[in-house]
Write a protein that holds these residues in place. Structure first.
Motif: not given
Length: 213
Positions: A51-52, A54, A56-59
């Motif tokens: 995750v980043d 923040e 959120f899952p890394r894109d």
């Protein structure tokens, strides 16, 4: 690992079993490399956050593939460890069927000897590298090897120490209980852990040569 088997036992059931186990080991190691390559292609390892900052899952990575690879690597590592234990016992059977009842875990360190049962030395330590696994275990130059895990003098033929080399490779990163004879017939029991990455060559960092009284 580079295992080889002695020609004198090439057609025995015991060596067939070892070959079968080694083939399974090779397959596990190959699959492990394939799974690790998935992590490498995503520039992550077993511990890299997915995750980043923040949350959120890394894109920038294939999260599903990475998670699947991590789980599979853990499974394969466990399978590999169990299989290497089986290989060690199978090699033990090949080289010394009488030694099958022995194990090389720490519990064997508590085995008791009775007077007069001193094993016959089969090898001599010709040198020990500073900082090596052998040095860490307390092995000294001129030590005479009485037992190396389950191996004794009867495990060897001629002047070859091949069974010892095979056992060391099978026990990488695991304890091997050895017993040596020092000056004044002083017997010493040591715990050795063969490993790479200690800063020198080989898994032991010592030179062991055949010995005969």
């Amino acid at each position: 690992m580079g295992f080889t088997l002695p020609p004198r036992m090439n057609n025995s059931p015991s060596t067939d079993n070892v070959r079968s186990l080694m083939a399974r080991r090779d397959a596990i190691e190959a699959e492990m490399e394939a799974q690790l390559s998935i992590l490498q292609s995503n520039s992550v390892n077993m511990d890299t956050p997915l995750v980043d900052h923040e949350g959120f899952p890394r894109d920038d990575i294939d999260i599903w593939a990475v998670r699947h690879a991590r789980v599979r690597i853990i499974e394969l590592r466990n399978d590999h460890k169990a299989l290497m234990d089986k290989i060690m016992l199978a090699l033990q059977e090949v080289y010394d069927p009488a030694a099958q009842a022995f194990t090389t875990n720490a519990a064997s360190d508590n085995a008791q000897h009775t007077p007069g049962d001193t094993p016959v030395p089969f090898a001599r330590v010709d040198g020990v590298a500073p900082g090596s696994p052998a040095a860490s275990a307390g092995l000294l130059r001129e030590d005479l090897v009485l037992t190396f895990g389950p191996l004794t003098k009867s495990s060897f033929t001629a002047s070859s120490l091949q069974p010892l080399a095979e056992l060391v490779a099978a026990q990488e990163n695991r304890e091997v209980i050895i017993e040596v004879l020092r000056s004044n017939d002083h017997r010493v029991r040591l715990t050795l852990i063969p490993r790479h990455g200690w800063g020198g060559r080989g898994l032991l960092g010592c030179h062991i040569v055949p010995y005969s009284a």
